[in-house]
Design a protein around this motif. Sequence first.
Motif, PDB file in Angstrom:
ATOM      1  N   PRO A  50      44.422  34.218  36.170  1.00 46.00           N
ATOM      2  CA  PRO A  50      44.788  34.612  34.807  1.00 46.00           C
ATOM      3  C   PRO A  50      43.896  33.975  33.746  1.00 46.00           C
ATOM      4  O   PRO A  50      43.623  34.605  32.721  1.00 46.00           O
ATOM      5  N   SER A  51      43.469  32.737  33.977  1.00 43.55           N
ATOM      6  CA  SER A  51      42.616  32.078  32.978  1.00 43.55           C
ATOM      7  C   SER A  51      41.289  32.810  32.825  1.00 43.55           C
ATOM      8  O   SER A  51      40.740  32.876  31.718  1.00 43.55           O
ATOM      9  N   GLN A  52      40.762  33.370  33.913  1.00 41.49           N
ATOM     10  CA  GLN A  52      39.521  34.128  33.804  1.00 41.49           C
ATOM     11  C   GLN A  52      39.716  35.397  32.976  1.00 41.49           C
ATOM     12  O   GLN A  52      38.809  35.824  32.251  1.00 41.49           O
ATOM     13  N   VAL A  53      40.895  35.989  33.071  1.00 42.86           N
ATOM     14  CA  VAL A  53      41.181  37.175  32.260  1.00 42.86           C
ATOM     15  C   VAL A  53      41.076  36.832  30.783  1.00 42.86           C
ATOM     16  O   VAL A  53      40.451  37.551  29.994  1.00 42.86           O
ATOM     17  N   ASP A  54      41.685  35.716  30.392  1.00 40.13           N
ATOM     18  CA  ASP A  54      41.618  35.302  28.989  1.00 40.13           C
ATOM     19  C   ASP A  54      40.208  34.888  28.593  1.00 40.13           C
ATOM     20  O   ASP A  54      39.810  35.053  27.431  1.00 40.13           O
ATOM     21  N   MET A  55      39.434  34.330  29.533  1.00 49.40           N
ATOM     22  CA  MET A  55      38.044  33.984  29.234  1.00 49.40           C
ATOM     23  C   MET A  55      37.232  35.231  28.877  1.00 49.40           C
ATOM     24  O   MET A  55      36.386  35.205  27.979  1.00 49.40           O
ATOM     25  N   VAL A  56      37.492  36.324  29.590  1.00 45.93           N
ATOM     26  CA  VAL A  56      36.711  37.547  29.374  1.00 45.93           C
ATOM     27  C   VAL A  56      37.221  38.318  28.161  1.00 45.93           C
ATOM     28  O   VAL A  56      36.448  38.685  27.269  1.00 45.93           O
ATOM     29  N   LEU A  57      38.520  38.575  28.103  1.00 42.76           N
ATOM     30  CA  LEU A  57      39.071  39.474  27.092  1.00 42.76           C
ATOM     31  C   LEU A  57      39.540  38.759  25.835  1.00 42.76           C
ATOM     32  O   LEU A  57      39.657  39.385  24.787  1.00 42.76           O
ATOM     33  N   GLY A  58      39.846  37.470  25.942  1.00 42.52           N
ATOM     34  CA  GLY A  58      40.348  36.736  24.794  1.00 42.52           C
ATOM     35  C   GLY A  58      41.676  36.079  25.113  1.00 42.52           C
ATOM     36  O   GLY A  58      42.401  36.507  26.016  1.00 42.52           O
ATOM     37  N   ASP A  59      41.995  35.043  24.364  1.00 44.49           N
ATOM     38  CA  ASP A  59      43.223  34.289  24.603  1.00 44.49           C
ATOM     39  C   ASP A  59      44.450  35.181  24.479  1.00 44.49           C
ATOM     40  O   ASP A  59      44.581  35.962  23.539  1.00 44.49           O
ATOM     41  N   GLY A  60      45.352  35.046  25.433  1.00 40.61           N
ATOM     42  CA  GLY A  60      46.615  35.763  25.388  1.00 40.61           C
ATOM     43  C   GLY A  60      46.584  37.166  25.962  1.00 40.61           C
ATOM     44  O   GLY A  60      47.626  37.823  26.032  1.00 40.61           O
ATOM     45  N   MET A  61      45.409  37.636  26.409  1.00 42.86           N
ATOM     46  CA  MET A  61      45.329  39.006  26.915  1.00 42.86           C
ATOM     47  C   MET A  61      46.076  39.183  28.235  1.00 42.86           C
ATOM     48  O   MET A  61      46.638  40.243  28.494  1.00 42.86           O
ATOM     49  N   HIS A  62      46.110  38.143  29.053  1.00 46.27           N
ATOM     50  CA  HIS A  62      46.850  38.259  30.311  1.00 46.27           C
ATOM     51  C   HIS A  62      48.339  38.427  30.033  1.00 46.27           C
ATOM     52  O   HIS A  62      49.008  39.268  30.657  1.00 46.27           O
ATOM     53  N   GLY A  97      49.456  41.897  29.142  1.00 46.00           N
ATOM     54  CA  GLY A  97      49.476  42.940  30.157  1.00 46.00           C
ATOM     55  C   GLY A  97      48.168  43.220  30.838  1.00 46.00           C
ATOM     56  O   GLY A  97      48.085  44.110  31.685  1.00 46.00           O
ATOM     57  N   ALA A  98      47.105  42.478  30.498  1.00 44.49           N
ATOM     58  CA  ALA A  98      45.811  42.669  31.158  1.00 44.49           C
ATOM     59  C   ALA A  98      45.806  41.873  32.467  1.00 44.49           C
ATOM     60  O   ALA A  98      45.265  40.762  32.538  1.00 44.49           O
ATOM     61  N   LEU A  99      46.391  42.442  33.496  1.00 44.99           N
ATOM     62  CA  LEU A  99      46.593  41.720  34.752  1.00 44.99           C
ATOM     63  C   LEU A  99      45.422  41.974  35.705  1.00 44.99           C
ATOM     64  O   LEU A  99      45.601  42.479  36.827  1.00 44.99           O
ATOM     65  N   ALA A 100      44.230  41.622  35.281  1.00 43.59           N
ATOM     66  CA  ALA A 100      43.046  41.875  36.101  1.00 43.59           C
ATOM     67  C   ALA A 100      43.039  41.039  37.376  1.00 43.59           C
ATOM     68  O   ALA A 100      42.359  41.392  38.344  1.00 43.59           O
ATOM     69  N   ASP A 101      43.778  39.947  37.384  1.00 40.02           N
ATOM     70  CA  ASP A 101      43.848  39.115  38.587  1.00 40.02           C
ATOM     71  C   ASP A 101      44.744  39.727  39.655  1.00 40.02           C
ATOM     72  O   ASP A 101      44.764  39.248  40.797  1.00 40.02           O
ATOM     73  N   ARG A 102      45.485  40.784  39.317  1.00 43.15           N
ATOM     74  CA  ARG A 102      46.383  41.433  40.272  1.00 43.15           C
ATOM     75  C   ARG A 102      45.858  42.791  40.743  1.00 43.15           C
ATOM     76  O   ARG A 102      46.586  43.532  41.411  1.00 43.15           O
ATOM     77  N   ILE A 103      44.641  43.133  40.369  1.00 44.86           N
ATOM     78  CA  ILE A 103      44.070  44.401  40.813  1.00 44.86           C
ATOM     79  C   ILE A 103      43.774  44.317  42.305  1.00 44.86           C
ATOM     80  O   ILE A 103      43.103  43.385  42.757  1.00 44.86           O
ATOM     81  N   PRO A 104      44.249  45.267  43.111  1.00 41.78           N
ATOM     82  CA  PRO A 104      43.985  45.213  44.555  1.00 41.78           C
ATOM     83  C   PRO A 104      42.494  45.272  44.858  1.00 41.78           C
ATOM     84  O   PRO A 104      41.722  45.910  44.136  1.00 41.78           O
ATOM     85  N   ALA A 105      42.106  44.642  45.943  1.00 43.96           N
ATOM     86  CA  ALA A 105      40.690  44.595  46.315  1.00 43.96           C
ATOM     87  C   ALA A 105      40.136  45.973  46.646  1.00 43.96           C
ATOM     88  O   ALA A 105      38.937  46.202  46.539  1.00 43.96           O
ATOM     89  N   GLY A 106      40.990  46.904  47.026  1.00 40.45           N
ATOM     90  CA  GLY A 106      40.525  48.227  47.409  1.00 40.45           C
ATOM     91  C   GLY A 106      40.408  49.213  46.269  1.00 40.45           C
ATOM     92  O   GLY A 106      40.312  50.419  46.516  1.00 40.45           O
ATOM     93  N   ARG A 107      40.391  48.734  45.026  1.00 41.50           N
ATOM     94  CA  ARG A 107      40.292  49.641  43.881  1.00 41.50           C
ATOM     95  C   ARG A 107      39.136  49.252  42.974  1.00 41.50           C
ATOM     96  O   ARG A 107      39.329  48.797  41.843  1.00 41.50           O
ATOM     97  N   ARG A 136      44.211  49.721  30.305  1.00 43.88           N
ATOM     98  CA  ARG A 136      43.855  49.766  31.720  1.00 43.88           C
ATOM     99  C   ARG A 136      43.051  51.041  31.999  1.00 43.88           C
ATOM    100  O   ARG A 136      43.443  52.136  31.583  1.00 43.88           O
ATOM    101  N   VAL A 137      41.947  50.901  32.718  1.00 46.96           N
ATOM    102  CA  VAL A 137      41.008  52.006  32.918  1.00 46.96           C
ATOM    103  C   VAL A 137      40.469  51.964  34.346  1.00 46.96           C
ATOM    104  O   VAL A 137      40.645  50.984  35.073  1.00 46.96           O
ATOM    105  N   ARG A 138      39.782  53.031  34.727  1.00 43.99           N
ATOM    106  CA  ARG A 138      39.022  53.023  35.973  1.00 43.99           C
ATOM    107  C   ARG A 138      37.734  53.793  35.764  1.00 43.99           C
ATOM    108  O   ARG A 138      37.747  54.948  35.306  1.00 43.99           O
ATOM    109  N   ALA A 139      36.618  53.162  36.099  1.00 39.71           N
ATOM    110  CA  ALA A 139      35.325  53.817  35.996  1.00 39.71           C
ATOM    111  C   ALA A 139      35.144  54.791  37.149  1.00 39.71           C
ATOM    112  O   ALA A 139      35.623  54.570  38.260  1.00 39.71           O
ATOM    113  N   ALA A 140      34.440  55.875  36.878  1.00 42.11           N
ATOM    114  CA  ALA A 140      34.176  56.867  37.910  1.00 42.11           C
ATOM    115  C   ALA A 140      33.190  56.308  38.939  1.00 42.11           C
ATOM    116  O   ALA A 140      32.400  55.406  38.648  1.00 42.11           O
ATOM    117  N   TYR A 141      33.265  56.870  40.125  1.00 36.72           N
ATOM    118  CA  TYR A 141      32.348  56.461  41.191  1.00 36.72           C
ATOM    119  C   TYR A 141      31.200  57.457  41.271  1.00 36.72           C
ATOM    120  O   TYR A 141      31.404  58.652  41.517  1.00 36.72           O
TER     121      TYR A 141
END
Length: 460
Positions: free
Chosen positions: A383-395, A398-408, A424-429
């Motif tokens: 969670p601390s890395q999420v706040d480092m990237v997006l800003g304090d309090g983003m986790h 609801g920015a739960l980037a630490d809970r994104i499954p490895a297969g996505r 929350r978004v997903r880039a195209a492949y």
Amino acid sequence: MSSQPSLVDELWDSLVTAVIAAAAGLWWLLRHPWLLGTVLVVAGVIVVGGWTAGALVLGFTVAVIAGLRWLRPDLFARLVSRPLRRAQTGSRYRRDWGRVTDLCSLTKELDGRTLRPDLLRVDVGDVSDRLLLRMVTGQSLADWERACPELASSLGGHLARVRADEPGRLWLEVIRDDALADVIPARPTSTSDEVDQVTVGVREDGRPWVLRLLGTHVFVAGVQGAGKGSVIWSVLRGLARPINSGLVQVWAVDPKGGMELAFGRPLFTRFACENTAVMVELLEDAVTVMDARCGRLAGVTRMHHPTTDEPLVLVIVDELSTLTAYEPDTKLRNRATAAISALLARGRAAAVVVLAAAQDPRKEVVSFRSLFPTKVALRLDTPSQVDMVLGDGMHQMGALADRIPAGRPGVGYVTVEGIREPVRVRAAYVTDEQIHAQTLDYPAPTAVAAALAVDGGDPQ
């Protein structure tokens, strides 16, 4: 001798049962407005034209709906099933609202009364719903942010988040279906010369994820395999026509020795991957272009709009920390840091845009994260890395980037300047075959343009 129920008692019991059944049926109809409307129409026809006319109307309606379902399922969904689902979902929210707020501790007690937040409006979408609420006096947005996990499960969603509206009111967004669960195929190559709004994927509400480029810089962070390449290649695919026409020049730096970006070499006006010195020279050349352009535009405009003579220069750095933290040569590391800092500080107005990716978002690795107005957090470790990237309090928001499954790969959260809430978004492949086809169909003009850009002169 046992007494037998009298006829009056039996009639009374039957009457009570009938009234209860009628009340229950009426209540069920009120909770299903579409069915109530149908019943009223058929009843009106029966009153006016008799039972035969009512039966004919009902039979005709059923036949039309069944035929529509069979022959035009898309039209049936738009006219029947989706409105029906929206009505049912909206009714469910209103019916369960009091119980949900009670159990999620979002009520207040005052003078023996229970004060509940008011549900003002319900907007039901295809994959997510939005509820407009008036908070109880004494509540804040933070109270609702903390309750989002409980609200999501209580309201039948897999994710919930809140967004400020006006003082005392907020929007509660409930994500019911995950539009990002499956791989997002790359969009067809755009025929537009648009360079500002680039579609790179899908948002969690099913709408396109449009990434702004003009007037911003973009920082993408994520662990290995999180999908940083999906973001980069989707941006390049969205810029196919402008790259080919010369309206956009891509200057790419690949510290991995070309492992990631060399596949698209014909798309780049400038490309460096051989060694750190060559990559730093490219970055310093970009600073030269920026400074020369700023000098020409001083007193003319505060925001440059690209032309083929003065194109948007998109500087892509695939692994930023390799140059700014892990480079063992101190002089080269300092030169790289100085060049990137200059581009981030002054490049926005001159349409010299930096798109940088990094695996390690720590402050000592990427010391100028705050200079990126647009930030994308793909899968991260903590969670601390999420706040480092997006800003304090983003986790917590609801920015739960630490809970994104490895297969996505490609799933992440984005924040943009001026908007507090993450999305929350997903880039195209983009497949290797699609990249190869783009290099053949939409290559960048000859590298002569780059030499002229650096010199700031005209062809002789």
